[in-house]
Write a protein that holds these residues in place. Structure first.
Motif, PDB file in Angstrom:
ATOM      1  N   GLY A  77     108.287  21.294  26.705  1.00 10.53           N
ATOM      2  CA  GLY A  77     108.041  20.288  26.579  1.00 10.53           C
ATOM      3  C   GLY A  77     106.517  20.201  27.272  1.00 10.53           C
ATOM      4  N   GLU A  78     106.166  21.502  27.791  1.00  3.44           N
ATOM      5  CA  GLU A  78     105.096  21.344  28.399  1.00  3.44           C
ATOM      6  C   GLU A  78     103.722  21.360  27.628  1.00  3.44           C
ATOM      7  N   SER A  79     102.610  21.943  27.818  1.00  2.49           N
ATOM      8  CA  SER A  79     101.274  22.200  26.965  1.00  2.49           C
ATOM      9  C   SER A  79     100.153  22.534  27.660  1.00  2.49           C
ATOM     10  N   LEU A  80      99.262  23.374  27.139  1.00  2.80           N
ATOM     11  CA  LEU A  80      98.297  24.293  27.999  1.00  2.80           C
ATOM     12  C   LEU A  80      96.608  22.897  27.883  1.00  2.80           C
ATOM     13  N   LYS A  81      96.107  23.751  28.363  1.00  2.00           N
ATOM     14  CA  LYS A  81      94.689  22.504  28.819  1.00  2.00           C
ATOM     15  C   LYS A  81      94.066  22.348  27.808  1.00  2.00           C
ATOM     16  N   PRO A  82      93.328  21.636  27.572  1.00  8.46           N
ATOM     17  CA  PRO A  82      91.792  21.799  26.083  1.00  8.46           C
ATOM     18  C   PRO A  82      91.417  22.858  26.050  1.00  8.46           C
ATOM     19  N   GLN A  83      91.166  23.010  25.596  1.00 10.44           N
ATOM     20  CA  GLN A  83      89.990  24.303  25.698  1.00 10.44           C
ATOM     21  C   GLN A  83      88.769  24.484  24.443  1.00 10.44           C
ATOM     22  N   LYS A  84      87.730  24.755  24.446  1.00  8.94           N
ATOM     23  CA  LYS A  84      86.906  25.002  23.163  1.00  8.94           C
ATOM     24  C   LYS A  84      86.064  26.340  23.955  1.00  8.94           C
ATOM     25  N   GLN A  85      85.727  27.121  22.957  1.00  8.06           N
ATOM     26  CA  GLN A  85      84.980  29.133  23.601  1.00  8.06           C
ATOM     27  C   GLN A  85      84.272  29.184  22.267  1.00  8.06           C
ATOM     28  N   MET A  86      83.425  29.599  22.912  1.00  6.68           N
ATOM     29  CA  MET A  86      82.442  30.813  21.733  1.00  6.68           C
ATOM     30  C   MET A  86      82.613  32.211  21.140  1.00  6.68           C
ATOM     31  N   TRP A 103      89.948  19.185  17.179  1.00  6.17           N
ATOM     32  CA  TRP A 103      88.936  18.511  16.849  1.00  6.17           C
ATOM     33  C   TRP A 103      87.340  19.314  17.233  1.00  6.17           C
ATOM     34  N   PRO A 104      86.268  18.416  16.765  1.00  2.00           N
ATOM     35  CA  PRO A 104      85.628  18.821  16.951  1.00  2.00           C
ATOM     36  C   PRO A 104      84.902  17.901  17.885  1.00  2.00           C
ATOM     37  N   ASP A 105      83.181  18.060  18.473  1.00  2.00           N
ATOM     38  CA  ASP A 105      83.214  16.969  20.251  1.00  2.00           C
ATOM     39  C   ASP A 105      83.151  16.319  19.677  1.00  2.00           C
ATOM     40  N   GLY A 106      83.610  15.216  20.317  1.00  2.91           N
ATOM     41  CA  GLY A 106      83.498  13.684  19.541  1.00  2.91           C
ATOM     42  C   GLY A 106      84.559  13.167  18.617  1.00  2.91           C
ATOM     43  N   ALA A 126      86.087  24.710  18.568  1.00  2.23           N
ATOM     44  CA  ALA A 126      86.205  23.398  18.156  1.00  2.23           C
ATOM     45  C   ALA A 126      87.242  22.963  18.898  1.00  2.23           C
ATOM     46  N   TRP A 127      86.964  21.684  19.908  1.00  6.25           N
ATOM     47  CA  TRP A 127      88.390  21.687  20.571  1.00  6.25           C
ATOM     48  C   TRP A 127      89.563  21.889  20.234  1.00  6.25           C
TER      49      TRP A 127
END
Ligand SMILES: [Fe+2]
Length: 363
Positions: A77-86, A103-106, A126-127
């Motif tokens: 029932g849990e999730s990880l935090k949102p992240q984007k990375q190069m 999702w893309p930024d914005g 991408a997020w």
């Protein structure tokens, strides 16, 4: 500028920028040639990401890595935090069911579901956010990344995790991006996609260039430079040795056996493994895998290079050493290789399923 708590680079020190990052992550790190069953590997709370993790850096323990894998667990029932990375990442699900939003930024969020044996990638920068969709079971997955290359090239935490550049040539929020659609390139044995719901349903291709009865499918995801492949080898047979750069991490999907790995001119080292083990041949070490089970062997390889966006000489991997390439034909191999295999399978009454060989080097 660097915003990760504990991430503080040391110049002129022994540690690389990626080492500094790993230290600050605060989860266990295994850096070795081989690691035991990753389905059971101990994981520890991972404060930056949420969930639990354990980095698995495979190859020669003294070589600075170019790629890094990790095992991650998400409680029910849990999730990880949102992240984007190069850096690029491929994700293979070992256990459980869940979902990922991307999702893309914005841009608009899209969410797809996965389960055990799903395999997918996150488009570069991408997020994304992973969720465990079940109330009673943990989720466990392997993430394979080229983070070390990117960290060491730019040595800047914000560049890696807080970068506004959008690779819209790769992904701009297309609604069917994670639908499982793809393009087959049969002459290269490739399936080019973003998401595979179940690797068991993939179409395999003849791969007898590597050994009798072998089949394989090469997987290109999200216009990455990293890639993967899945190989099946029959009972009583093995494939030819070859060598390439470091960072090809192999996961034994199903099977039992051993690998011989060696640097030209040095002794062959033997590494025994079973289902769930991971290992990686060090830079330009020859490697050869042997199935000693009564069932076919299935292996998944995560690789820092692929065929679509090339960063090296891929074709030479399958050219014989006698012709200047990196593949040892059966006729060119050390006779002890086949002898050892025959002795191993004989213990379980498995007949040798290999073509006869006339050795050239040892006449
Ligand atoms: Fe290889």
């Amino acid at each position: 500028m660097q915003s990760q708590p504990g991430y503080k680079e040391v110049t002129y020190g022994e540690k690389t920028s990626f080492d500094q990052f790993l230290d600050a992550e605060g989860i266990p790190v295994t850096h070795d040639f081989i690691v035991g069953d990753v389905r059971k590997l101990e994981v520890a709370p991972w404060h930056r990401r949420g969930g639990y993790g354990h980095y698995v850096i495979l190859g020669h323990p003294k070589d600075p890595p170019s790629s890094a894998a990790y095992i991650c667990e998400i409680p029910p029932g849990e999730s990880l935090k949102p992240q984007k990375q190069m850096f690029e990442e491929m994700i293979f699900v070992l256990k459980g069911r869940g979902a990922t939003s991307v999702w893309p930024d914005g841009g608009k969020k899209q969410t797809f579901e996965w389960q055990e044996r799903s395999f997918f990638s996150i488009p570069l920068n991408a997020w994304h956010q992973h969720f465990n969709g079940q109330g009673g079971e943990t989720v466990r997955f392997i993430g394979y990344t080229n983070a070390p290359m990117v960290f060491n090239l730019y040595h800047n935490y914000d560049f890696v995790f807080n970068n506004s550049y959008q690779f819209s040539d790769r992904y701009h929020g297309e609604e069917d991006y994670f639908s499982g659609k793809g393009v087959a390139v049969p002459e290269k044995r490739v399936w080019d996609t973003s998401f595979i719901a179940d690797i068991e349903k993939l179409q395999f291709h003849d791969w007898t260039r590597k050994g009798p009865g072998a089949t394989n499918v090469e997987l290109e995801f999200c216009d990455n430079i990293i890639s993967a492949h899945i190989t099946r080898s029959p009972v009583g047979a093995y494939k030819k040795a070859h060598r390439h750069g470091q960072g090809a991490d192999i996961l034994v999907l199903e099977g039992k056996g051993y690998s011989l790995m060696w640097l030209e001119g040095t002794k062959m080292e033997r590494y025994d493994w079973g289902t769930g083990y991971m290992f990686s041949p060090p830079h330009m070490w020859f490697h050869q895998h042997f199935n000693t089970a009564k069932e076919p062997l299935k292996m998944l390889a995560f690789k820092p290079f692929g065929q679509k966006f090339r960063i090296g000489d891929y074709e030479k991997l399958f050219v014989s050493t006698a012709a200047g390439g990196h593949l040892i034909e059966f006729e060119e191999e050390n006779p002890e290789v086949r002898q050892m295999f025959e002795e191993e399978i004989k213990k379980d009454g498995i007949p040798l399923n290999m073509p006869p060989v006339q050795y050239r080097r040892y006449d």
